[in-house]
Design a protein around this motif. Structure first.
Motif, PDB file in Angstrom:
ATOM      1  N   VAL B  82       0.871  -1.184   0.000  1.00  0.00           N
ATOM      2  CA  VAL B  82       0.000   0.000   0.000  1.00  0.00           C
ATOM      3  C   VAL B  82       0.901   1.225   0.000  1.00  0.00           C
ATOM      4  O   VAL B  82       1.641   1.471   0.946  1.00  0.00           O
ATOM      5  N   ARG B  83       0.864   1.999  -1.084  1.00  0.00           N
ATOM      6  CA  ARG B  83       1.854   3.061  -1.262  1.00  0.00           C
ATOM      7  C   ARG B  83       1.254   4.459  -1.282  1.00  0.00           C
ATOM      8  O   ARG B  83       1.978   5.448  -1.373  1.00  0.00           O
ATOM      9  N   SER B  84      -0.083   4.558  -1.211  1.00  0.00           N
ATOM     10  CA  SER B  84      -0.673   5.902  -1.129  1.00  0.00           C
ATOM     11  C   SER B  84      -1.980   5.848  -0.347  1.00  0.00           C
ATOM     12  O   SER B  84      -2.598   4.773  -0.232  1.00  0.00           O
ATOM     13  N   ALA B  85      -2.384   7.016   0.168  1.00  0.00           N
ATOM     14  CA  ALA B  85      -3.576   7.075   1.024  1.00  0.00           C
ATOM     15  C   ALA B  85      -4.836   6.677   0.260  1.00  0.00           C
ATOM     16  O   ALA B  85      -5.817   6.246   0.851  1.00  0.00           O
ATOM     17  N   GLY B  86      -4.790   6.791  -1.069  1.00  0.00           N
ATOM     18  CA  GLY B  86      -5.950   6.419  -1.876  1.00  0.00           C
ATOM     19  C   GLY B  86      -6.165   4.920  -1.952  1.00  0.00           C
ATOM     20  O   GLY B  86      -7.217   4.448  -2.369  1.00  0.00           O
ATOM     21  N   ASP B  87      -5.135   4.142  -1.526  1.00  0.00           N
ATOM     22  CA  ASP B  87      -5.216   2.677  -1.630  1.00  0.00           C
ATOM     23  C   ASP B  87      -5.721   1.998  -0.369  1.00  0.00           C
ATOM     24  O   ASP B  87      -5.751   0.773  -0.296  1.00  0.00           O
ATOM     25  N   ILE B  88      -6.078   2.777   0.648  1.00  0.00           N
ATOM     26  CA  ILE B  88      -6.456   2.160   1.919  1.00  0.00           C
ATOM     27  C   ILE B  88      -7.480   3.029   2.645  1.00  0.00           C
ATOM     28  O   ILE B  88      -7.459   4.256   2.516  1.00  0.00           O
ATOM     29  N   GLU B  89      -8.386   2.382   3.366  1.00  0.00           N
ATOM     30  CA  GLU B  89      -9.385   3.112   4.155  1.00  0.00           C
ATOM     31  C   GLU B  89      -9.561   2.434   5.497  1.00  0.00           C
ATOM     32  O   GLU B  89      -9.356   1.213   5.602  1.00  0.00           O
ATOM     33  N   VAL B  90      -9.974   3.211   6.494  1.00  0.00           N
ATOM     34  CA  VAL B  90     -10.340   2.632   7.787  1.00  0.00           C
ATOM     35  C   VAL B  90     -11.477   1.639   7.523  1.00  0.00           C
ATOM     36  O   VAL B  90     -12.413   1.946   6.786  1.00  0.00           O
ATOM     37  N   GLY B  91     -11.363   0.441   8.083  1.00  0.00           N
ATOM     38  CA  GLY B  91     -12.400  -0.579   7.899  1.00  0.00           C
ATOM     39  C   GLY B  91     -12.045  -1.626   6.853  1.00  0.00           C
ATOM     40  O   GLY B  91     -12.696  -2.673   6.769  1.00  0.00           O
ATOM     41  N   ASP B  92     -11.001  -1.372   6.037  1.00  0.00           N
ATOM     42  CA  ASP B  92     -10.587  -2.347   5.020  1.00  0.00           C
ATOM     43  C   ASP B  92     -10.216  -3.682   5.669  1.00  0.00           C
ATOM     44  O   ASP B  92      -9.603  -3.715   6.733  1.00  0.00           O
ATOM     45  N   SER B  93     -10.573  -4.773   4.984  1.00  0.00           N
ATOM     46  CA  SER B  93     -10.172  -6.107   5.440  1.00  0.00           C
ATOM     47  C   SER B  93      -8.733  -6.369   5.021  1.00  0.00           C
ATOM     48  O   SER B  93      -8.354  -6.106   3.884  1.00  0.00           O
ATOM     49  N   VAL B  94      -7.944  -6.895   5.960  1.00  0.00           N
ATOM     50  CA  VAL B  94      -6.534  -7.190   5.675  1.00  0.00           C
ATOM     51  C   VAL B  94      -6.182  -8.553   6.265  1.00  0.00           C
ATOM     52  O   VAL B  94      -6.893  -9.067   7.134  1.00  0.00           O
ATOM     53  N   ARG B  95      -5.095  -9.140   5.771  1.00  0.00           N
ATOM     54  CA  ARG B  95      -4.629 -10.402   6.373  1.00  0.00           C
ATOM     55  C   ARG B  95      -3.114 -10.422   6.481  1.00  0.00           C
ATOM     56  O   ARG B  95      -2.399  -9.807   5.679  1.00  0.00           O
ATOM     57  N   PHE B  96      -2.653 -11.166   7.487  1.00  0.00           N
ATOM     58  CA  PHE B  96      -1.225 -11.334   7.745  1.00  0.00           C
ATOM     59  C   PHE B  96      -0.636 -12.203   6.638  1.00  0.00           C
ATOM     60  O   PHE B  96      -1.214 -13.228   6.278  1.00  0.00           O
ATOM     61  N   SER B  97       0.512 -11.781   6.085  1.00  0.00           N
ATOM     62  CA  SER B  97       1.063 -12.575   4.986  1.00  0.00           C
ATOM     63  C   SER B  97       2.516 -12.978   5.189  1.00  0.00           C
ATOM     64  O   SER B  97       3.132 -13.504   4.265  1.00  0.00           O
ATOM     65  N   GLY B  98       3.080 -12.743   6.367  1.00  0.00           N
ATOM     66  CA  GLY B  98       4.460 -13.192   6.603  1.00  0.00           C
ATOM     67  C   GLY B  98       5.277 -12.133   7.304  1.00  0.00           C
ATOM     68  O   GLY B  98       4.740 -11.128   7.783  1.00  0.00           O
ATOM     69  N   ARG B  99       6.587 -12.350   7.375  1.00  0.00           N
ATOM     70  CA  ARG B  99       7.469 -11.440   8.112  1.00  0.00           C
ATOM     71  C   ARG B  99       8.675 -11.045   7.297  1.00  0.00           C
ATOM     72  O   ARG B  99       9.110 -11.773   6.404  1.00  0.00           O
ATOM     73  N   ARG B 100       9.197  -9.838   7.645  1.00  0.00           N
ATOM     74  CA  ARG B 100      10.561  -9.503   7.245  1.00  0.00           C
ATOM     75  C   ARG B 100      11.228  -9.035   8.534  1.00  0.00           C
ATOM     76  O   ARG B 100      10.857  -7.987   9.070  1.00  0.00           O
ATOM     77  N   GLY B 101      12.167  -9.815   9.030  1.00  0.00           N
ATOM     78  CA  GLY B 101      12.751  -9.503  10.329  1.00  0.00           C
ATOM     79  C   GLY B 101      11.659  -9.560  11.378  1.00  0.00           C
ATOM     80  O   GLY B 101      10.895 -10.526  11.429  1.00  0.00           O
ATOM     81  N   ARG B 102      11.512  -8.489  12.164  1.00  0.00           N
ATOM     82  CA  ARG B 102      10.464  -8.453  13.182  1.00  0.00           C
ATOM     83  C   ARG B 102       9.147  -7.909  12.646  1.00  0.00           C
ATOM     84  O   ARG B 102       8.133  -7.923  13.339  1.00  0.00           O
ATOM     85  N   ALA B 103       9.180  -7.379  11.428  1.00  0.00           N
ATOM     86  CA  ALA B 103       7.968  -6.740  10.899  1.00  0.00           C
ATOM     87  C   ALA B 103       6.909  -7.769  10.519  1.00  0.00           C
ATOM     88  O   ALA B 103       7.222  -8.804   9.920  1.00  0.00           O
ATOM     89  N   SER B 104       5.650  -7.477  10.874  1.00  0.00           N
ATOM     90  CA  SER B 104       4.526  -8.315  10.452  1.00  0.00           C
ATOM     91  C   SER B 104       3.960  -7.687   9.187  1.00  0.00           C
ATOM     92  O   SER B 104       3.470  -6.558   9.216  1.00  0.00           O
ATOM     93  N   ILE B 105       4.016  -8.445   8.093  1.00  0.00           N
ATOM     94  CA  ILE B 105       3.533  -7.905   6.818  1.00  0.00           C
ATOM     95  C   ILE B 105       2.046  -8.219   6.670  1.00  0.00           C
ATOM     96  O   ILE B 105       1.607  -9.345   6.913  1.00  0.00           O
ATOM     97  N   PHE B 106       1.286  -7.194   6.314  1.00  0.00           N
ATOM     98  CA  PHE B 106      -0.147  -7.380   6.048  1.00  0.00           C
ATOM     99  C   PHE B 106      -0.449  -6.967   4.608  1.00  0.00           C
ATOM    100  O   PHE B 106       0.219  -6.084   4.059  1.00  0.00           O
ATOM    101  N   VAL B 107      -1.441  -7.612   4.019  1.00  0.00           N
ATOM    102  CA  VAL B 107      -1.919  -7.227   2.685  1.00  0.00           C
ATOM    103  C   VAL B 107      -3.432  -7.067   2.752  1.00  0.00           C
ATOM    104  O   VAL B 107      -4.081  -7.610   3.658  1.00  0.00           O
TER     105      VAL B 107
END
Lengths: 385, 109
Positions: B82-107
């Protein structure tokens, strides 16, 4: 508990300085002691804050400052509470005097960060968050406040113009403050054109990285009456906490600890928000000022943005907020901020604030936040004869 | 680091946290149990970072989101896609997709 008063304050010019935090804090401490009509030997104990001392490879700054003031034999301690470090230090000094352990205490806070790059400074600041659970997911300090801003905008319809109005007001107040870091008028156009640091926060929503120092001398009411004709009494010195990590909070549109500390402070002082004549609040980001004026109770929840855009918090408005320019305009040398708020309010209460004077100010409130609200301090000051 | 996303749950009142704790912030009971989360949730709030910390210097812009997980606790995550504010809204459904280091990646889901 004994009454505790402010008897002297000072601050350095905020911005970029050549001297170290140690040197700046020492010089500012000396000025505050002179402002009190005292000499260093009168200080019983000192409370210092220099949260980012490691950035200058220096810890244990207290004895260095005391020694430079010629009082190397006096106890000192460093208090770290992120951006609320020196208000936490004031609270400790207050407690020492109120309890009768000391009659006169010195508090000073200072920081030097300008030798760091923006990315280095951003990284240091992120250390004030929950580094393991927040910064590790890529968020920065502005990013955490940006997340609060999105939540506030989503629930209350707070707009970008409302955020901008806080920055424009505080820049315009800073223009009246010769010690402020940013002495530049800000227009809506310049605000909108400035780069977005962390959506929705533009560069001009963020306080600058500043160097500088501020100092406060506190004394028992008895001592203060010997020193001054007119006294400024600390009517309340209250602190509270909030769940440290943003994701663990029930509500991200305010800072619970600030609301709790405010409520306790008003109860302790026996007054309410309507009696406050002037306030210095923690506006590290524009959204922080909007949340602050709601958490304190100057405005109802969700009304802070509207009040700001309608000028209710300007000098001459219903409740002037951050006449000094706030963190946004005056600058935010992290550990100096709590003491610098006291400097501004002390001058306001004594009618010495020059062109930014709030007419007839008698009751003042200082609101200082550590990090995203894990630490909150609220002080109420009153001028008395 | 173990793959997956976890939380701590109070055996007495059900309070949960996805940060570090040894006692329940709701009822004070000690001894929280570690539970695996399914990984689905909704965006509670977010920001888009253009100026990152050193560890993410090569990744900006990206989203950071506070996420309400379906199990009833909140966590936070890194959303590199997600690279801009137009691509995401409060309430959007997301899921965990893995890690990079300690970071939890969501899509977005």
């Amino acid at each position: 508990m004994r009454g505790v008063c402010v008897v002297g304050t000072a601050m350095s010019r905020f911005g970029k300085m050549s001297e170290s935090a140690r040197e700046s804090m020492t010089m500012t401490s000396m000025k505050a002691i002179e402002d009190a009509g005292l000499s260093p030997g009168d200080i019983g104990a000192a409370f210092y804050s220099n949260a980012f001392g490691v950035a200058e490879r220096q810890l244990h700054i207290g004895p260095l400052i005391n020694s430079a003031l010629g009082i190397g034999d006096r106890p000192s301690i460093a208090i770290e509470s992120a951006c609320s470090s020196s208000s936490a230090a004031i609270n400790e000094a207050y407690a020492h005097i109120a309890a009768g352990l000391e009659d006169i205490c010195l508090v000073a806070g200072g920081e030097k960060l300008s030798h760091l790059s923006t990315m280095e400074a951003t990284t240091y600041f992120a250390m004030g968050s929950d580094y393991t659970y927040e910064a590790s997911n890529g968020v920065t300090f502005p990013g955490l406040y940006a997340s609060m801003a999105v939540a506030h905008m989503n629930r209350y319809g707070t707009t970008q113009e409302m955020l901008a109005s806080v920055a424009i007001k505080n820049h315009s107040n800073a223009l009246l403050n010769p010690l402020a870091h940013l002495r530049k008028k800000l227009t809506m156009e310049a605000y909108k054109e400035s780069p977005v640091v962390a959506y929705p926060l533009h560069l001009y929503d963020c306080c600058p990285f500043s160097d500088g120092s501020a100092a406060v001398v506190l004394a028992s009411e008895e001592k203060a009456r010997e020193l001054k004709d007119e006294i400024v009494r600390i009517e309340a010195s209250e602190r509270a906490g909030t769940a440290a990590t943003l994701q663990d909070r029930r509500d991200m549109t305010g800072i619970e600890g600030a609301a709790v500390a405010s409520k306790r402070a008003f109860a302790r002082a026996g007054m309410d928000a309507a009696e406050v004549d002037v306030a210095e609040v923690h506006d590290c980001f524009t959204i922080a000022e909007i949340m602050a004026i709601e958490d304190i109770g100057f405005f109802r929840k969700g009304e802070g943005g509207r009040a700001s855009v309608e000028g209710e918090t300007a000098i001459g408005g219903r409740i002037p907020v951050n006449p000094s320019g706030g963190l946004k305009g005056k600058g935010h040398p992290v550990s100096a901020t709590g003491a610098a708020q006291f400097h501004e309010l002390y001058e306001q209460l004594l009618g010495k604030a020059g062109r930014r004077q709030v007419d007839g100010a008698e009751v003042a409130l200082a609101h200082n936040i550590g990090a995203t609200g894990g630490s909150c301090t609220v002080h109420i000051l009153r001028r008395r004869r | 680091m173990e793959e997956g996303i976890f939380a701590l749950r109070c055996g007495k009142c059900g309070w949960m946290t996805a940060t570090y704790a040894v006692a329940c912030a709701s009822c004070g009971t000690g001894g929280l149990e570690r539970v695996r989360l399914k990984g689905d949730g909704r965006v509670l709030s977010f920001t888009i970072l253009n100026v990152p910390t050193e560890e993410f210097a090569q990744d900006a812009p990206y989203a950071y989101a506070v996420i309400d997980m379906n199990e009833g606790c909140s966590t936070s995550g890194w959303m590199p896609s997600v690279r801009s504010a137009g691509d995401i809204e409060v309430g959007d459904s997301v899921r965990f997709s893995g890690r990079r280091g300690r970071a939890s990646i969501f899509v977005k889901s």
